[in-house]
Motif scaffolding. Structure first.
Motif, mmCIF file in Angstrom:
data_model
loop_
_atom_site.group_PDB
_atom_site.id
_atom_site.type_symbol
_atom_site.label_atom_id
_atom_site.label_comp_id
_atom_site.label_asym_id
_atom_site.label_seq_id
_atom_site.Cartn_x
_atom_site.Cartn_y
_atom_site.Cartn_z
ATOM 1 N N HIS A 231 -5.895 2.139 -5.902
ATOM 2 C CA HIS A 231 -6.079 0.898 -4.786
ATOM 3 C C HIS A 231 -7.215 0.487 -4.541
ATOM 4 C CE1 HIS A 231 -2.229 2.897 -2.977
ATOM 5 N NE2 HIS A 231 -1.914 2.243 -3.680
ATOM 6 N N ILE B 229 -2.416 -4.094 0.261
ATOM 7 C CA ILE B 229 -1.771 -2.846 -0.428
ATOM 8 C C ILE B 229 -0.541 -2.381 -0.101
ATOM 9 C CG2 ILE B 229 -2.058 -0.320 -0.964
ATOM 10 C CD1 ILE B 229 -4.193 -2.207 -2.417
ATOM 11 N N TYR C 116 2.616 6.481 -2.116
ATOM 12 C CA TYR C 116 1.439 5.712 -2.749
ATOM 13 C C TYR C 116 1.589 4.675 -3.978
ATOM 14 C CZ TYR C 116 -0.427 9.769 -0.354
ATOM 15 O OH TYR C 116 -0.510 10.661 0.686
#
Ligand SMILES: Cc1cc2nc3c(=O)[nH]c(=O)nc-3n(C[C@H](O)[C@H](O)[C@H](O)COP(=O)(O)O)c2cc1C
Length: 197
Positions: A129, A139, A159
């Motif tokens: 990221h 994101i 994630y």
């Protein structure tokens, strides 16, 4: 409608398998199309030039792919809890895109594969990221409204998408890993479409 770039590195086929499911998720969103691209390997000393076109699989990424895309997903195997060098090497060469803001405001997500269940998927995904944040991307992760995220005993994280290949390095995805990979692709494509509407 511009494409969603699915840019990955894969030696054994696991990350490539996730990329194909992500592409399916992207293309389940009306009007959205996946553009699969890979990065060449790197060597400590230059032994031989990589072939101009990979012998199989996705073509090498070009800078224009970054400009063209409406969103992107980056995939890498986990190597010592981090992304593999070829992906990092590619990202380290994107200073011009960073300076001109090529990726600013574009939705982006990440995916990985490990040999072991606790071998560093989350550290890899979170570290992937970081360059995307420097590039100004928005994101995108997976929400727990994806029921499979709570029940998975294989890969799949908030994630990003993931696969546990096991000690035999098996690239075959569990159904839950494939469905969460599709969900991630769908989510990036859905957001890209909304943002460009
Ligand atoms: C140098 C190296 C480092 C690795 N580090 C890890 C690690 O930290 N944790 C882990 O679970 N697997 C690790 N692996 C295994 C890979 O992450 C795993 O085999 C992955 O599924 C490969 O993806 P691919 O088939 O797309 O190449 C490592 C493999 C190599 C070659």
């Amino acid at each position: 409608m511009p494409d969603i770039l699915v840019l990955y590195y894969s030696r054994g086929g696991s990350v490539a398998a996730l990329a194909r499911q992500i592409a399916r998720g992207i293309e389940s969103v009306e009007g959205m199309q996946a553009r699969l691209r890979t990065v060449p390997p790197v060597a400590a000393i230059t032994q031989a030039a990589a072939p101009p076109v990979p012998p199989e699989g996705a073509p090498y990424v070009e800078r224009q792919d970054l400009a063209d895309c409406a969103g992107l997903l980056l995939g890498s195997p986990t190597r010592f809890g981090n992304m593999a060098a070829p992906m990092k090497h590619f990202l380290d060469g994107t200073g011009a895109e960073w300076a001109s803001g090529t990726l600013v405001g574009k939705p982006a997500a990440v995916f990985t594969s490990t040999a072991s269940m606790h071998g560093g998927q989350e550290s890899t995904l979170l570290s992937m990221h970081l360059p995307l944040l420097h590039h100004g991307c928005l994101i995108v992760g997976l929400p727990f409204t994806e029921a499979a995220l709570s029940s998975t005993t294989a890969g799949g994280t908030p994630y990003g998408a993931s696969h546990v290949a096991g000690p035999g390095d098996d690239p075959a995805l569990a159904e839950v890993e494939a469905s969460l990979a599709r969900a991630l692709g769908r989510r990036v494509a859905w957001l890209a479409r909304k943002l460009s509407a």
